[in-house]
Design a protein around this motif. Structure first.
Motif, PDB file in Angstrom:
ATOM      1  N   LEU A 166       0.950  -1.074  -0.085  1.00  0.00           N
ATOM      2  CA  LEU A 166      -0.215   0.193  -0.007  1.00  0.00           C
ATOM      3  C   LEU A 166       0.928   1.320  -0.027  1.00  0.00           C
ATOM      4  O   LEU A 166       0.371   2.324  -0.679  1.00  0.00           O
ATOM      5  N   GLN A 167       2.060   1.175   0.555  1.00  0.00           N
ATOM      6  CA  GLN A 167       2.875   2.383   0.716  1.00  0.00           C
ATOM      7  C   GLN A 167       3.825   2.430  -0.439  1.00  0.00           C
ATOM      8  O   GLN A 167       4.104   3.742  -0.828  1.00  0.00           O
ATOM      9  N   LEU A 168       4.379   1.449  -0.871  1.00  0.00           N
ATOM     10  CA  LEU A 168       5.676   1.634  -1.845  1.00  0.00           C
ATOM     11  C   LEU A 168       5.253   0.936  -3.158  1.00  0.00           C
ATOM     12  O   LEU A 168       5.982   0.807  -4.142  1.00  0.00           O
ATOM     13  N   GLY A 169       4.043   0.132  -3.352  1.00  0.00           N
ATOM     14  CA  GLY A 169       3.922  -0.703  -4.454  1.00  0.00           C
ATOM     15  C   GLY A 169       4.199  -2.140  -4.140  1.00  0.00           C
ATOM     16  O   GLY A 169       4.787  -2.490  -3.243  1.00  0.00           O
ATOM     17  N   TRP A 170       3.340  -2.861  -4.858  1.00  0.00           N
ATOM     18  CA  TRP A 170       3.314  -4.485  -4.580  1.00  0.00           C
ATOM     19  C   TRP A 170       4.686  -4.826  -4.891  1.00  0.00           C
ATOM     20  O   TRP A 170       5.174  -6.031  -4.420  1.00  0.00           O
ATOM     21  N   ARG A 171       5.408  -4.476  -5.707  1.00  0.00           N
ATOM     22  CA  ARG A 171       6.762  -4.929  -6.091  1.00  0.00           C
ATOM     23  C   ARG A 171       7.634  -4.899  -4.825  1.00  0.00           C
ATOM     24  O   ARG A 171       8.707  -5.790  -4.908  1.00  0.00           O
ATOM     25  N   ALA A 172       7.726  -3.741  -4.215  1.00  0.00           N
ATOM     26  CA  ALA A 172       8.384  -3.875  -2.869  1.00  0.00           C
ATOM     27  C   ALA A 172       8.244  -4.761  -2.188  1.00  0.00           C
ATOM     28  O   ALA A 172       9.018  -5.280  -1.364  1.00  0.00           O
ATOM     29  N   THR A 173       7.053  -5.396  -2.022  1.00  0.00           N
ATOM     30  CA  THR A 173       6.747  -6.489  -1.220  1.00  0.00           C
ATOM     31  C   THR A 173       7.530  -7.652  -1.558  1.00  0.00           C
ATOM     32  O   THR A 173       8.280  -8.425  -0.742  1.00  0.00           O
ATOM     33  N   PHE A 174       7.675  -7.975  -2.778  1.00  0.00           N
ATOM     34  CA  PHE A 174       8.510  -9.048  -3.363  1.00  0.00           C
ATOM     35  C   PHE A 174       9.915  -8.876  -3.142  1.00  0.00           C
ATOM     36  O   PHE A 174      10.638  -9.880  -2.843  1.00  0.00           O
TER      37      PHE A 174
END
Length: 412
Positions: A166-174
């Motif tokens: 939510l904060q940095l975009g879904w790619r940051a999660t990966f």
């Protein structure tokens, strides 16, 4: 598998540190499975696909586990177990980097499948290693400790991944999961010893013969059906909370934290219950899961009630894991136990894939999002029916074995 000494250890005796190294690895792999559920809306919007199509990223991962578990277990059957676990964590790390770099939906799906290939073999081999480290009367607890990484992935990884997305975009999660993979790789390398008592490779025909045992096959079926109901609901928990319950998107992460907390509690309770009374634990946990899923249908419009039921779903869902895994291991004792254990993890994930697909079908083709919970309850009840059949067959076999030979047809 080594057997326990007759004398039971004190309950306060600490579990081997190697178990917690396995927990670290299972946390990393668990993150890859669960974080996508808190990112469905972002992924769907960014890649311009429907929510149901985004939900298939869960099915694709689970089907990859289903295929990869037996294939990788057979391919690595001659390797030391520690080497297998380390190799799987390398694949996991590369796969998550590919997810973060995926330019489109097809690439993301392929990367998810690559990552998923590690899942079943890691948990299958890891469960055998875990049970070999402790006495027989503590095997279910050892399994629950290893699987605690999976519950922590839900408690911490899934809500953290949803917040990060939510904060940095879904790619940051990966990218965060790439870092988790590297840390897990290091911990396993440092703490997990070479498995004690690893024997010569069992002939393939003996492993396959173990898989053909009726109780092993029934155990795989009850695992798949029993757990499919969980993913029929949890895959679509983000749209359920925002579109039916009326929660803001920012509330999804805290609710997922409640789900993860429930999983931790359920995992520990299920392991302890299965240590003491494995059959009641099996039947009782599946019944509780079906009841929670069915009752959740009446909580969909209340934020407070829905939060409570999401927590209860976590408890009930992971209370089933140790009893289901332990039952398959028990009936697969001897040759082929690694393969049977991996197949049971594959069965969990076939249930995940089936549940994600079924939930999407209910949403897109009717009766709609609000009906997902009671459909899930029916699926889990089918798993409970399989468990009841398995227990009845076992009881019948014991009764026949107790009779004098001349009283049993076919025995002399």
């Amino acid at each position: 598998m080594p057997t326990a000494a007759p004398t039971a250890p004190s309950r306060r005796e600490r579990m081997p540190i190697a178990l917690y190294a396995l927990t670290a690895g299972s946390f990393g792999i668990g993150c890859a499975e669960f974080v996508i559920m808190g990112l469905l809306l972002q992924v769907a919007a960014d890649l311009q696909v429907s929510i149901a199509a985004a939900g298939l990223l869960v099915s694709g991962y689970a089907l990859g586990v289903f295929v990869g578990a037996p294939l990788l277990t057979l391919a690595t059957r001659r390797m030391p177990r520690k080497a297998v676990l380390l190799s799987l964590m390398v694949i996991y790390t590369v796969g998550n980097a590919a997810c973060a770099l995926a330019p489109d939906y097809a690439s993301l799906m392929a990367a998810r499948v690559l990552t998923s290939l590690t899942h079943g073999t890691f948990f299958g081999v890891g469960a055998v290693v875990a049970t070999g480290l402790v006495p027989a009367e503590r095997r279910a607890s050892a399994i629950s400790i290893m699987f605690a990484g999976l519950t922590l992935a839900t408690l911490l990884g899934m809500p953290a991944g949803a917040w990060l997305g939510l904060q940095l975009g879904w790619r940051a999660t990966f990218w965060a999961m790439v870092a988790v993979g590297l840390v897990s790789l290091l911990v396993i390398a440092l703490w997990v010893p070479r498995s004690r008592g690893e024997s010569a490779t069992v002939p393939l025909r003996e492993e396959l013969a173990t898989m053909a045992r009726p109780q092993v096959l029934i155990g795989l079926a009850m695992t798949m059906l029993g757990f499919a109901g969980v993913f029929t609901v949890i895959t679509y928990i983000q749209p359920m909370l925002t579109r039916l319950t009326g929660m803001p998107e920012a509330a999804v992460s805290p609710v997922l934290l409640v789900f993860g907390g429930g999983m931790v509690v359920g995992n520990l309770l299920g392991g302890r219950w299965a240590d003491r009374r494995p059959t009641p634990a099996l039947l009782g946990s599946l019944l509780a899961l079906a009841l929670v899923l069915g009752a959740m249908s009446f909580a969909l419009r209340s934020p407070t009630a829905m939060t409570v039921f999401v927590g209860l779903l976590g408890v009930a869902a992971f209370a089933t894991v140790s009893p289901l895994q332990l039952r398959v291991l028990r009936f697969a004792e001897g040759a082929g136990q690694n393969l049977a254990s991996s197949f049971n993890i594959a069965a969990f994930n076939l249930g995940n894939a089936t549940g994600a697909w079924l939930g999407g079908a209910v949403i897109e083709h009717g009766p709609g999002l609000a009906s997902v919970t009671w459909v899930a309850a029916l699926v889990t009840l089918a798993g409970l029916a399989m468990a009841g059949w398995s227990v009845r067959l076992e009881s019948t076999a014991r009764s026949r074995a107790a009779l004098p030979a001349d009283c049993v047809p076919g025995r002399a």
